[in-house]
Design a protein around this motif. Sequence first.
Motif, PDB file in Angstrom:
ATOM      1  N   GLY A  12       0.808  -1.218   0.000  1.00  0.00           N
ATOM      2  CA  GLY A  12       0.000   0.000   0.000  1.00  0.00           C
ATOM      3  C   GLY A  12       0.839   1.264   0.000  1.00  0.00           C
ATOM      4  N   SER A  13       0.142   2.388   0.026  1.00  0.00           N
ATOM      5  CA  SER A  13       0.803   3.692  -0.017  1.00  0.00           C
ATOM      6  C   SER A  13       1.408   4.035   1.342  1.00  0.00           C
ATOM      7  N   ILE A  14       2.395   4.940   1.330  1.00  0.00           N
ATOM      8  CA  ILE A  14       3.057   5.369   2.557  1.00  0.00           C
ATOM      9  C   ILE A  14       2.248   6.494   3.188  1.00  0.00           C
ATOM     10  N   LEU A  15       1.851   6.304   4.432  1.00  0.00           N
ATOM     11  CA  LEU A  15       0.942   7.246   5.079  1.00  0.00           C
ATOM     12  C   LEU A  15       1.637   8.146   6.100  1.00  0.00           C
ATOM     13  N   ILE A  16       2.953   8.132   6.131  1.00  0.00           N
ATOM     14  CA  ILE A  16       3.691   8.927   7.113  1.00  0.00           C
ATOM     15  C   ILE A  16       4.749   9.770   6.404  1.00  0.00           C
ATOM     16  N   GLU A  17       5.267  10.763   7.120  1.00  0.00           N
ATOM     17  CA  GLU A  17       6.390  11.546   6.617  1.00  0.00           C
ATOM     18  C   GLU A  17       7.657  10.714   6.807  1.00  0.00           C
TER      19      GLU A  17
ATOM     20  N   LEU B 109      15.112  15.403   9.268  1.00  0.00           N
ATOM     21  CA  LEU B 109      14.688  16.749   9.651  1.00  0.00           C
ATOM     22  C   LEU B 109      13.221  16.784  10.090  1.00  0.00           C
ATOM     23  N   ARG B 110      12.655  15.633  10.365  1.00  0.00           N
ATOM     24  CA  ARG B 110      11.249  15.586  10.751  1.00  0.00           C
ATOM     25  C   ARG B 110      11.028  16.138  12.161  1.00  0.00           C
ATOM     26  N   THR B 111       9.819  16.593  12.412  1.00  0.00           N
ATOM     27  CA  THR B 111       9.457  17.078  13.737  1.00  0.00           C
ATOM     28  C   THR B 111       9.220  15.892  14.671  1.00  0.00           C
ATOM     29  N   GLU B 112       9.151  16.183  15.961  1.00  0.00           N
ATOM     30  CA  GLU B 112       8.878  15.118  16.935  1.00  0.00           C
ATOM     31  C   GLU B 112       7.510  14.492  16.685  1.00  0.00           C
ATOM     32  N   GLU B 113       6.567  15.304  16.256  1.00  0.00           N
ATOM     33  CA  GLU B 113       5.229  14.782  15.961  1.00  0.00           C
ATOM     34  C   GLU B 113       5.270  13.799  14.790  1.00  0.00           C
ATOM     35  N   GLU B 114       6.021  14.133  13.761  1.00  0.00           N
ATOM     36  CA  GLU B 114       6.137  13.255  12.600  1.00  0.00           C
ATOM     37  C   GLU B 114       6.858  11.956  12.951  1.00  0.00           C
ATOM     38  N   GLN B 115       7.846  12.045  13.833  1.00  0.00           N
ATOM     39  CA  GLN B 115       8.535  10.837  14.274  1.00  0.00           C
ATOM     40  C   GLN B 115       7.619   9.968  15.133  1.00  0.00           C
ATOM     41  N   ALA B 116       6.770  10.609  15.920  1.00  0.00           N
ATOM     42  CA  ALA B 116       5.805   9.865  16.729  1.00  0.00           C
ATOM     43  C   ALA B 116       4.778   9.164  15.837  1.00  0.00           C
ATOM     44  N   GLN B 117       4.407   9.806  14.736  1.00  0.00           N
ATOM     45  CA  GLN B 117       3.485   9.180  13.784  1.00  0.00           C
ATOM     46  C   GLN B 117       4.112   7.930  13.168  1.00  0.00           C
ATOM     47  N   GLU B 118       5.410   7.986  12.927  1.00  0.00           N
ATOM     48  CA  GLU B 118       6.090   6.800  12.398  1.00  0.00           C
ATOM     49  C   GLU B 118       6.058   5.658  13.418  1.00  0.00           C
ATOM     50  N   GLN B 119       6.286   5.964  14.673  1.00  0.00           N
ATOM     51  CA  GLN B 119       6.251   4.936  15.708  1.00  0.00           C
ATOM     52  C   GLN B 119       4.870   4.286  15.793  1.00  0.00           C
ATOM     53  N   ALA B 120       3.826   5.107  15.699  1.00  0.00           N
ATOM     54  CA  ALA B 120       2.468   4.569  15.725  1.00  0.00           C
ATOM     55  C   ALA B 120       2.199   3.700  14.495  1.00  0.00           C
ATOM     56  N   TYR B 121       2.730   4.129  13.360  1.00  0.00           N
ATOM     57  CA  TYR B 121       2.585   3.386  12.107  1.00  0.00           C
ATOM     58  C   TYR B 121       3.250   2.014  12.218  1.00  0.00           C
ATOM     59  N   GLN B 122       4.460   1.982  12.774  1.00  0.00           N
ATOM     60  CA  GLN B 122       5.179   0.718  12.917  1.00  0.00           C
ATOM     61  C   GLN B 122       4.484  -0.200  13.917  1.00  0.00           C
ATOM     62  N   TYR B 123       3.910   0.371  14.971  1.00  0.00           N
ATOM     63  CA  TYR B 123       3.186  -0.427  15.955  1.00  0.00           C
ATOM     64  C   TYR B 123       1.966  -1.080  15.320  1.00  0.00           C
ATOM     65  N   GLU B 124       1.309  -0.314  14.453  1.00  0.00           N
ATOM     66  CA  GLU B 124       0.131  -0.855  13.772  1.00  0.00           C
ATOM     67  C   GLU B 124       0.535  -1.993  12.824  1.00  0.00           C
ATOM     68  N   LEU B 125       1.666  -1.839  12.149  1.00  0.00           N
ATOM     69  CA  LEU B 125       2.148  -2.909  11.278  1.00  0.00           C
ATOM     70  C   LEU B 125       2.396  -4.178  12.070  1.00  0.00           C
ATOM     71  N   LYS B 126       3.017  -4.013  13.244  1.00  0.00           N
ATOM     72  CA  LYS B 126       3.371  -5.166  14.066  1.00  0.00           C
ATOM     73  C   LYS B 126       2.140  -5.916  14.551  1.00  0.00           C
ATOM     74  N   SER B 127       1.075  -5.186  14.833  1.00  0.00           N
ATOM     75  CA  SER B 127      -0.123  -5.812  15.389  1.00  0.00           C
ATOM     76  C   SER B 127      -1.077  -6.343  14.326  1.00  0.00           C
TER      77      SER B 127
ATOM     78  N   VAL C 214       5.172  -8.534   7.865  1.00  0.00           N
ATOM     79  CA  VAL C 214       6.059  -7.398   7.609  1.00  0.00           C
ATOM     80  C   VAL C 214       7.248  -7.414   8.578  1.00  0.00           C
ATOM     81  N   ASP C 215       8.427  -7.051   8.089  1.00  0.00           N
ATOM     82  CA  ASP C 215       9.602  -6.894   8.936  1.00  0.00           C
ATOM     83  C   ASP C 215       9.478  -5.555   9.657  1.00  0.00           C
ATOM     84  N   THR C 216       9.026  -5.597  10.890  1.00  0.00           N
ATOM     85  CA  THR C 216       8.707  -4.358  11.616  1.00  0.00           C
ATOM     86  C   THR C 216       9.941  -3.671  12.204  1.00  0.00           C
ATOM     87  N   GLU C 217      11.105  -4.284  12.131  1.00  0.00           N
ATOM     88  CA  GLU C 217      12.323  -3.619  12.587  1.00  0.00           C
ATOM     89  C   GLU C 217      12.947  -2.784  11.485  1.00  0.00           C
TER      90      GLU C 217
END
Length: 215
Positions: free
Chosen positions: A8-13, A21-39, A44-47
């Motif tokens: 699918g398409s990439i939904l994060i910065e 150069l991403r903001t803390e908010e954008e990095q937090a969105q990536e963490q949430a995205y990876q958590y969703e992949l894992k669950s 998917v290789d979540t590491e």
Amino acid sequence: DSPHAPDGSILIEVADDREDLRTEEEQAQEQAYQYELKSRKPGVDTEARWVRKGRHYRYGYKKHVLTDGQGLVESVITTPANCADTVVLPELIEKAELTQGVSVLADKGYCGKKNSACLLERGLIDGIMLKAQKGMKLTERQRELNNAISKIRCLIERTFGSIRRWFSGGRCRYRGLERTHTQNILEAMAYNLKRMQASCAPEHQIAQESPLSEG
């Protein structure tokens, strides 16, 4: 590149290849995205992580390598792909246990006060290519210096290219950071052995043709 990338398409910065150069908010969105992949997507290789290299998006890991002047690998560090190149240089140098007075050559992506200070602290010669600053172009002397460094440090590109050609490197065979790092180490060992065998043969032949004693 990991063959176990999410569909699918990439939904994060996504982080840039050289610098995040991403903001803390954008990095937090990536963490949430990876958590969703894992669950939700166990295949998917979540590491692994996304990174933007130019106009292309890649999912996987990044191999950071330090070689000697002949292109033989001296140290390897494996990180998720979104890890910026510049932050790994001190660890690469420490793993290689370089002696004082050795020149460390790197492209302009590593140019920065922290890396230069790291080299100075360890008594190493700073051979990082210079990067033009905003509103300030490089002088002719600085461009000549960059060209001289580039002609030597380009040997590392041959190292990467040979590993890809000889051992089908550049693509993860396993899932997870630890196993991918093991793959990178084994490929580096195989490359060094193959190169050392080739480089030793001519020297041995010359030794036979050139007597050590006279008359």
